[in-house]
Design a protein around this motif. Sequence first.
Motif, PDB file in Angstrom:
ATOM      1  N   CYS A   1      93.522 -41.265  27.981  1.00 46.24           N
ATOM      2  CA  CYS A   1      92.821 -41.710  29.181  1.00 46.24           C
ATOM      3  C   CYS A   1      92.283 -43.122  28.999  1.00 46.24           C
ATOM      4  O   CYS A   1      92.422 -43.972  29.865  1.00 46.24           O
ATOM      5  CB  CYS A   1      91.662 -40.774  29.500  1.00 46.24           C
ATOM      6  SG  CYS A   1      92.127 -39.392  30.512  1.00 46.24           S
TER       7      CYS A   1
ATOM      8  N   MET B   1      88.897 -30.465  31.845  1.00 46.96           N
ATOM      9  CA  MET B   1      89.479 -30.429  33.186  1.00 46.96           C
ATOM     10  C   MET B   1      89.565 -31.829  33.761  1.00 46.96           C
ATOM     11  O   MET B   1      90.575 -32.236  34.334  1.00 46.96           O
ATOM     12  CB  MET B   1      88.599 -29.574  34.099  1.00 46.96           C
ATOM     13  CG  MET B   1      88.816 -28.099  33.917  1.00 46.96           C
ATOM     14  SD  MET B   1      89.660 -27.416  35.327  1.00 46.96           S
ATOM     15  CE  MET B   1      88.495 -27.734  36.626  1.00 46.96           C
ATOM     16  N   ARG B   2      88.491 -32.538  33.589  1.00 47.86           N
ATOM     17  CA  ARG B   2      88.452 -33.891  34.136  1.00 47.86           C
ATOM     18  C   ARG B   2      89.558 -34.748  33.535  1.00 47.86           C
ATOM     19  O   ARG B   2      90.288 -35.430  34.240  1.00 47.86           O
ATOM     20  CB  ARG B   2      87.099 -34.528  33.856  1.00 47.86           C
ATOM     21  CG  ARG B   2      86.259 -34.685  35.090  1.00 47.86           C
ATOM     22  CD  ARG B   2      85.087 -35.561  34.788  1.00 47.86           C
ATOM     23  NE  ARG B   2      85.349 -36.398  33.600  1.00 47.86           N
ATOM     24  CZ  ARG B   2      84.447 -37.112  32.993  1.00 47.86           C
ATOM     25  NH1 ARG B   2      83.226 -37.095  33.428  1.00 47.86           N
ATOM     26  NH2 ARG B   2      84.745 -37.839  31.948  1.00 47.86           N
ATOM     27  N   LEU B   3      89.654 -34.682  32.234  1.00 48.92           N
ATOM     28  CA  LEU B   3      90.682 -35.466  31.567  1.00 48.92           C
ATOM     29  C   LEU B   3      92.059 -35.074  32.064  1.00 48.92           C
ATOM     30  O   LEU B   3      92.891 -35.929  32.365  1.00 48.92           O
ATOM     31  CB  LEU B   3      90.594 -35.248  30.058  1.00 48.92           C
ATOM     32  CG  LEU B   3      89.371 -35.855  29.390  1.00 48.92           C
ATOM     33  CD1 LEU B   3      89.338 -35.492  27.930  1.00 48.92           C
ATOM     34  CD2 LEU B   3      89.364 -37.357  29.548  1.00 48.92           C
ATOM     35  N   ASP B   4      92.242 -33.758  32.141  1.00 43.84           N
ATOM     36  CA  ASP B   4      93.544 -33.286  32.602  1.00 43.84           C
ATOM     37  C   ASP B   4      93.861 -33.825  33.982  1.00 43.84           C
ATOM     38  O   ASP B   4      94.947 -34.329  34.231  1.00 43.84           O
ATOM     39  CB  ASP B   4      93.555 -31.755  32.635  1.00 43.84           C
ATOM     40  CG  ASP B   4      94.082 -31.186  31.330  1.00 43.84           C
ATOM     41  OD1 ASP B   4      94.800 -31.930  30.630  1.00 43.84           O
ATOM     42  OD2 ASP B   4      93.767 -30.044  31.000  1.00 43.84           O
ATOM     43  N   ASN B   5      92.893 -33.708  34.839  1.00 39.85           N
ATOM     44  CA  ASN B   5      93.105 -34.172  36.201  1.00 39.85           C
ATOM     45  C   ASN B   5      93.467 -35.641  36.234  1.00 39.85           C
ATOM     46  O   ASN B   5      94.362 -36.069  36.957  1.00 39.85           O
ATOM     47  CB  ASN B   5      91.845 -33.944  37.039  1.00 39.85           C
ATOM     48  CG  ASN B   5      91.731 -32.507  37.460  1.00 39.85           C
ATOM     49  OD1 ASN B   5      92.719 -31.774  37.437  1.00 39.85           O
ATOM     50  ND2 ASN B   5      90.530 -32.091  37.813  1.00 39.85           N
ATOM     51  N   MET B   6      92.745 -36.380  35.442  1.00 36.37           N
ATOM     52  CA  MET B   6      92.993 -37.809  35.472  1.00 36.37           C
ATOM     53  C   MET B   6      94.391 -38.130  34.961  1.00 36.37           C
ATOM     54  O   MET B   6      95.104 -38.923  35.562  1.00 36.37           O
ATOM     55  CB  MET B   6      91.966 -38.527  34.629  1.00 36.37           C
ATOM     56  CG  MET B   6      92.182 -40.002  34.725  1.00 36.37           C
ATOM     57  SD  MET B   6      91.197 -40.915  33.596  1.00 36.37           S
ATOM     58  CE  MET B   6      92.270 -42.334  33.412  1.00 36.37           C
TER      59      MET B   6
ATOM     60  N   GLN C   1      91.652 -37.672  25.544  1.00 38.08           N
ATOM     61  CA  GLN C   1      90.586 -38.658  25.744  1.00 38.08           C
ATOM     62  C   GLN C   1      91.098 -40.071  25.460  1.00 38.08           C
ATOM     63  O   GLN C   1      90.945 -40.984  26.267  1.00 38.08           O
ATOM     64  CB  GLN C   1      89.433 -38.329  24.800  1.00 38.08           C
ATOM     65  CG  GLN C   1      88.295 -39.316  24.846  1.00 38.08           C
ATOM     66  CD  GLN C   1      87.125 -38.756  25.625  1.00 38.08           C
ATOM     67  OE1 GLN C   1      86.810 -37.571  25.504  1.00 38.08           O
ATOM     68  NE2 GLN C   1      86.508 -39.597  26.414  1.00 38.08           N
TER      69      GLN C   1
ATOM     70  N   ASP D   1      86.245 -25.757  29.645  1.00 36.37           N
ATOM     71  CA  ASP D   1      85.546 -27.017  29.492  1.00 36.37           C
ATOM     72  C   ASP D   1      85.756 -28.004  30.657  1.00 36.37           C
ATOM     73  O   ASP D   1      86.862 -28.446  30.920  1.00 36.37           O
ATOM     74  CB  ASP D   1      86.070 -27.682  28.207  1.00 36.37           C
ATOM     75  CG  ASP D   1      85.158 -28.802  27.801  1.00 36.37           C
ATOM     76  OD1 ASP D   1      84.307 -29.178  28.615  1.00 36.37           O
ATOM     77  OD2 ASP D   1      85.300 -29.265  26.657  1.00 36.37           O
ATOM     78  N   PRO D   2      84.700 -28.312  31.365  1.00 34.37           N
ATOM     79  CA  PRO D   2      84.836 -29.209  32.513  1.00 34.37           C
ATOM     80  C   PRO D   2      85.316 -30.601  32.094  1.00 34.37           C
ATOM     81  O   PRO D   2      86.054 -31.260  32.814  1.00 34.37           O
ATOM     82  CB  PRO D   2      83.419 -29.277  33.074  1.00 34.37           C
ATOM     83  CG  PRO D   2      82.537 -28.839  31.959  1.00 34.37           C
ATOM     84  CD  PRO D   2      83.325 -27.885  31.148  1.00 34.37           C
ATOM     85  N   GLN D   3      84.881 -30.981  30.946  1.00 30.93           N
ATOM     86  CA  GLN D   3      85.311 -32.289  30.448  1.00 30.93           C
ATOM     87  C   GLN D   3      86.829 -32.346  30.319  1.00 30.93           C
ATOM     88  O   GLN D   3      87.472 -33.290  30.759  1.00 30.93           O
ATOM     89  CB  GLN D   3      84.659 -32.522  29.088  1.00 30.93           C
ATOM     90  CG  GLN D   3      85.130 -33.758  28.358  1.00 30.93           C
ATOM     91  CD  GLN D   3      84.415 -34.984  28.875  1.00 30.93           C
ATOM     92  OE1 GLN D   3      83.489 -34.869  29.660  1.00 30.93           O
ATOM     93  NE2 GLN D   3      84.852 -36.146  28.446  1.00 30.93           N
TER      94      GLN D   3
END
Length: 415
Positions: free
Chosen positions: A216, A101-106, A213, A97-99
Motif C-alpha cells: 500500500c 480489511m482496509r488494506l485489502d480494500n485499498m 501494508q 481485523d478492520p485494518q
Amino acid sequence: MDERLLGPPPPGGGRGSLGLVGGEPGGPGEPPGGKQDIGDILQQIMTITDQSLDEAQAKKHALNCHRMKPALFSVLCEIKEKTGLSIRSSQEEEPVDPQLMRLDNMLLAEGVAGPEKGGGSAAAAAAAAASGGGVSPDNSIEHSDYRSKLAQIRHIYHSELEKYEQACNEFTTHVMNLLREQSRTRPVAPKEMERMVSIIHRKFSAIQMQLKQSTCEAVMILRSRFLDARRKRRNFSKQATEVLNEYFYSHLSNPYPSEEAKEELAKKCGITVSQVSNWFGNKRIRYKKNIGKFQEEANIYAVKTAVSVAQGGHSRTSSPTPPSSAGSGGSFNLSGSGDMFLGMPGLNGDSYSTSQVESLRHSMGPGSYGDSLGGGQMYSPREMRANGGWQEAVTPSSVTSPTEGPGSVHSDTSN
DNA sequence: AAAAATGATTGCTG
DNA sequence: CAGCAATCATTTTT
C-alpha cells in the motif's frame, strides 16, 4: 527432524510439546499460551541438529517399545479428559481485523489485488477520457508508465504473497505431520490440530498484512509521484485552451460558467470539471491582474467568435455558445474595443479583420446584449450579481499595462 | 539559463 | 462550498 519433540518431556524445556495437548494443569489453553507454543516449536526446530536427530530417533524407538508405554498413554488420555474442557474456551473467531480489511480494500481498489488485467483507477480514467471524445490523446500515455510501475508492484506483491502462502502451507503440513506422529505417543484430538493450524495461519496472515501494508505504501508513493498533477503537469491541448478562451472572452462580462457549462467545457476539452474551474480561476485573476497583457488575446477571440457568428455558421457544436459581445460588460470593455485596433499588431492585424470586427461591433449595438442571451445558458445564482461585480475598478485607462508599448487606451471610442 | 506562462494547491473569505 | 489571492512546480519561450 521433529523427533526431538516426541521424546519424553524434558524437565525444563518440554513445555512446548505439553502445551500442545493442553494438558498443562496450570495453564489452560488461552490464546497467549497457544502463541507461546508455536514460538517454542519454531525455536526448537531451529535448533535441531543432525546429531540430536539420531539421538531422538533412538529415544523415540525406545519409548515406543517400552512396556509401560500403553500405560503412559492411557494416563495421558485421562489427564486430557479432565483438562479437555478448558481448551474449548479459547474459541474467539478472529474479528476480521478492520485494518486488514482496509488494506485489502485499498489494494483491490488500486488494482493491485484484483484481476490481472484490471488497471484500476487509471483504466477508469482512461476509459472516461476516451468516451469523452478524442480531444485528449495524451493522457493515456501519461498513465502508461504509472501503469507499468503499478504492474511491477502488483507482480512483486503477488509473488511475495504466493511465497508466503507456500511457506504457510509447508509449515502447516510439517506441523500436522508432527502432530500425527505425536498422536502415536499421546492423544491428540483433531480439534487441537485445527487449533494449531489456525494459529499458524494467524501468524502468517500477520506477515501478509505487513506485506500488504508495505505494498500500500509503495502504491501511495507511486501515486503521489505520478498522479499528483502538480508534479507532472501538462499544458492543455491547443484546442482545449482555445475552447476555454473562447468561452472566457465571450462571457467576459461574467466569466463564471455554471456547473453545467463547466461540465460541457470539460467534456469538450477532455479535462475534468475541476480543471475547468481551475482554469477559470487562474484566468480571471490573471486577466484582472494585467488586462493589457490579455487585450490582444481578447481581441483575437472576440474576432473569432464574431467571425463565426457573422458567417452564420455554428461552428460550435450546438447551441451553447451564443453570440455575444466581448464588449458588453463594464466600461473597460468599451475601451477594450477601442484598444482592439491598436492591439492587433502581431497576428492577423490587417485591416480586413479589424473592419469586420468594427462592423460587427456596430451591428451589435451598445449594451443590450447580455452574454448568453441566445442559447440555453444557465445562470448560476451568484452570477447575477457578478456583472458589475467582478474586477470592479479595473478601468483600463488607469491600468495601462507597463508592458504594453503603445499608449493604448483612449476610451473615447466614439471617433 | 533566465524569464514567462501555466496548471494546481493552499489558506482565507463570505 | 465557490471564488480569490498567493504560491508552488512545472513547462514553454526567450
